[in-house]
Scaffold this motif. Structure first.
Motif, short mmCIF file in Angstrom:
data_model
loop_
_atom_site.label_atom_id
_atom_site.label_comp_id
_atom_site.label_asym_id
_atom_site.label_seq_id
_atom_site.Cartn_x
_atom_site.Cartn_y
_atom_site.Cartn_z
N ARG A 23 -11.95 -11.82 13.00
CA ARG A 23 -13.19 -11.63 13.09
C ARG A 23 -13.81 -10.84 14.76
O ARG A 23 -12.64 -11.03 15.36
CB ARG A 23 -13.96 -13.25 13.54
N ARG A 98 -8.27 -17.35 12.13
CA ARG A 98 -8.80 -16.03 12.76
C ARG A 98 -9.88 -15.37 11.91
O ARG A 98 -10.45 -14.48 12.21
CB ARG A 98 -7.72 -14.90 12.98
N HIS A 119 1.29 -9.93 16.81
CA HIS A 119 0.72 -11.03 17.84
C HIS A 119 1.92 -12.24 17.69
O HIS A 119 2.59 -11.91 16.60
CB HIS A 119 -0.56 -11.98 17.43
N GLU A 252 -17.70 -5.87 25.41
CA GLU A 252 -16.18 -5.45 25.13
C GLU A 252 -15.85 -4.70 26.65
O GLU A 252 -16.51 -3.84 27.17
CB GLU A 252 -16.00 -4.42 24.04
N LYS A 278 -16.93 -18.65 23.84
CA LYS A 278 -15.76 -17.75 23.70
C LYS A 278 -15.05 -17.44 24.94
O LYS A 278 -15.74 -17.27 25.88
CB LYS A 278 -16.22 -16.50 23.03
N SER A 280 -12.33 -14.70 26.98
CA SER A 280 -11.55 -13.63 26.83
C SER A 280 -10.60 -13.63 28.06
O SER A 280 -11.14 -13.67 29.31
CB SER A 280 -12.09 -12.53 26.88
N ARG A 282 -7.51 -11.92 30.59
CA ARG A 282 -6.46 -10.84 30.84
C ARG A 282 -5.79 -11.45 32.02
O ARG A 282 -6.05 -12.07 32.87
CB ARG A 282 -7.31 -9.76 31.05
N ASN A 298 -7.55 -23.21 22.17
CA ASN A 298 -7.58 -23.30 20.56
C ASN A 298 -7.18 -21.72 20.31
O ASN A 298 -7.61 -21.19 19.02
CB ASN A 298 -8.75 -23.73 19.89
N GLY A 299 -6.60 -21.07 21.06
CA GLY A 299 -6.43 -19.50 21.08
C GLY A 299 -5.07 -19.21 21.03
O GLY A 299 -4.12 -19.46 20.68
N GLY A 300 -4.86 -17.82 21.49
CA GLY A 300 -3.74 -16.94 21.43
C GLY A 300 -4.21 -15.74 21.50
O GLY A 300 -5.06 -15.05 22.14
N GLY A 301 -3.15 -14.76 21.37
CA GLY A 301 -2.97 -13.27 21.52
C GLY A 301 -1.78 -12.90 22.03
O GLY A 301 -0.79 -13.11 21.54
N HIS A 302 -1.83 -12.09 23.07
CA HIS A 302 -0.93 -11.42 23.86
C HIS A 302 -0.55 -12.03 25.27
O HIS A 302 -1.34 -12.60 25.57
CB HIS A 302 -0.77 -9.97 23.97
N ALA A 305 -3.40 -10.30 27.33
CA ALA A 305 -4.56 -10.32 26.58
C ALA A 305 -4.82 -11.28 25.70
O ALA A 305 -4.18 -11.25 24.55
CB ALA A 305 -4.88 -8.78 26.25
N GLY A 307 -7.43 -14.61 23.66
CA GLY A 307 -8.75 -15.28 23.74
C GLY A 307 -8.68 -16.72 22.98
O GLY A 307 -7.73 -16.95 22.58
N GLY A 308 -9.91 -17.50 23.06
CA GLY A 308 -9.92 -18.72 22.75
C GLY A 308 -11.24 -19.20 22.54
O GLY A 308 -12.27 -18.39 22.86
N TYR A 309 -11.51 -20.44 22.18
CA TYR A 309 -13.10 -20.78 21.93
C TYR A 309 -13.03 -22.49 22.22
O TYR A 309 -12.05 -22.96 21.90
CB TYR A 309 -13.41 -20.50 20.85
P1 5GP Z 1 -10.48 -10.06 23.28
O1 5GP Z 1 -10.40 -10.95 24.54
O2 5GP Z 1 -10.26 -8.64 23.37
O3 5GP Z 1 -11.63 -10.68 22.36
O4 5GP Z 1 -9.13 -10.70 22.58
C1 5GP Z 1 -7.95 -10.41 23.13
C2 5GP Z 1 -6.85 -10.64 22.32
O5 5GP Z 1 -6.73 -12.15 22.25
C3 5GP Z 1 -6.68 -10.20 20.80
O6 5GP Z 1 -5.14 -9.59 20.75
C4 5GP Z 1 -7.01 -11.02 20.10
O7 5GP Z 1 -6.60 -10.79 18.93
C5 5GP Z 1 -6.83 -12.31 20.68
N1 5GP Z 1 -7.70 -13.48 20.38
C6 5GP Z 1 -9.20 -13.34 20.93
N2 5GP Z 1 -9.71 -14.39 20.43
C7 5GP Z 1 -8.85 -15.26 19.76
C8 5GP Z 1 -8.95 -16.59 19.36
O8 5GP Z 1 -10.06 -17.20 19.09
N3 5GP Z 1 -7.67 -17.16 18.52
C9 5GP Z 1 -6.53 -16.39 18.75
N4 5GP Z 1 -5.69 -16.92 18.28
N5 5GP Z 1 -6.49 -15.18 19.46
C10 5GP Z 1 -7.57 -14.57 19.90
#
Ligand code: 5GP
Ligand code: MN
Length: 339
Positions: A23, A98, A119, A252, A278, A280, A282, A298-302, A305, A307-309
């Protein structure tokens, strides 16, 4: 790429393929999905791309972008395509939450499933997995796979430009998460016909006026610095969303501006998107926002970088961020020593 022989034999027969990505698709989600679609079409397969939600307008120039099915807009069509697919490719995400409601459709589908992603910690729901957290972009993995299958001849300039866009956007225009390997591969993509100037104009110098004004507003009115933790945050309320008619893609890159401050090592953009908050995140260097997002939001990523919610008020979300921050606002190495 130990699953490559399995993937190769799967595609030795004509397949009915669906390509899915996460998404709020970003440049890597769109670029890698269309690159794979072009490749598989050239190999004789039938291929559709489906995203849970809409993608930003600065990627509409990619070939076949106007044929992408958006689940939010056409749930019936998306469902039908997933149900008749013989192969489902999951790109640039590694857990079914996701892709929102499509997660259940994918779980229940008898199709063979392939994950191609970069990821950390993939969920085990696919038959074949190419997972490389060290890769700069999923687009890079599509490029690697096509070359490993000895199919460079299918990388026409249009496909190369989609891969290149994934790399550009996931490395902040080659400013982070790069390696000698990605620079070599990018050089090869230029040799294969990518027009860098054209892509720069299309992807970056393509803002609507309101987006630049929104950035100014965020930096002037919505930015809070937390010097004791070398951190900063920007928040946007529901009212801000309607005032600026914010749609997906408009925010963005805003979070990255915080990292331009020497004093900020950890940055958050916290937005109230109609009931769902939401985040974001960094970070710089050894600070892991992946852990911060995974353990609290509730999120993840790198590592740098994520994200979560969460489902709370904006005020509670900002407070939660400030409350958990001390644990993460130090390099991973010193954190390990202290704990
Ligand atoms: P952004 O901040 O640009 O939306 O996302 C940065 C990174 O975090 C991206 O690699 C994205 O896949 C990961 N990411 C963003 N939102 C979520 C989330 O709700 N859950 C997980 N698992 N990863 C997220
Ligand atoms: Mn990516």
């Amino acid at each position: 790429m130990e699953d490559l022989p399995g993937i190769k034999s799967l595609f030795s027969l004509p397949q009915n393929v669906v390509i899915l990505s996460h998404r709020n698709p970003d440049g890597d989600a769109v670029g890698s999905s269309i690159a794979l679609q072009l490749y598989l079409i050239r190999k004789g397969h039938k291929v559709h791309v489906i995203f849970p939600s809409e993608y930003p307008v600065n990627f509409t120039w990619m070939p076949l972008a106007d044929e992408i099915v958006i689940y939010d807009l056409m749930p019936g069509r998306a469902k039908e395509l997933i149900q008749v697919a013989s192969v489902i490719c999951c790109l640039d995400f590694n857990s079914l939450d996701r892709i929102d409601k499509m997660g259940d459709l994918v779980r229940e589908s008898p199709a063979r499933k392939i994950m191609i992603d970069h990821h950390i910690d993939p969920e085990p729901f696919c038959d074949f997995v190419i997972s490389a957290p060290e890769a700069s972009a999923t687009g890079e993995l599509i490029y690697d796979m096509i070359l490993a299958l000895d199919d460079q001849k299918y990388i026409y300039p249009d496909l190369a430009e989609c891969v290149y866009t994934g790399i550009l956007t996931d490395t902040g225009n080659f400013s982070y998460n790069i390696s000698p390997a990605i620079m070599r591969k990018s050089a090869h993509l230029l040799e294969l016909g990518v027009d860098n100037n054209k892509i720069q104009e299309l992807v970056y110098n393509n803002l609507p006026e309101k987006q630049l004004r929104l950035l100014g507003y965020c930096l002037y009115h919505r930015m809070e610095l937390l010097p004791e933790y070398q951190a900063g945050l920007i928040f946007l309320s529901k009212e801000d969303y309607s005032k600026f008619s914010i749609v997906r893609g408009d925010t963005e890159g805003i979070v990255n501006y915080l990292l331009m401050l020497k004093s900020v090592n950890i940055a958050a953009l916290i937005t109230d998107q109609n009931g769902i908050i939401k985040f974001s995140f960094r970070s710089k260097g050894d600070i892991s926002v992946q852990a911060l997002a995974r353990e609290n939001f509730n999120g993840g990523g790198h590592k740098n970088a994520s994200g979560g919610y969460q489902h709370t008020s904006l005020k509670e979300a900002i407070e939660k961020f400030k409350q958990v921050l001390p644990k993460y606002a130090q390099p991973v190495s010193s954190f390990n020593i202290l704990n």
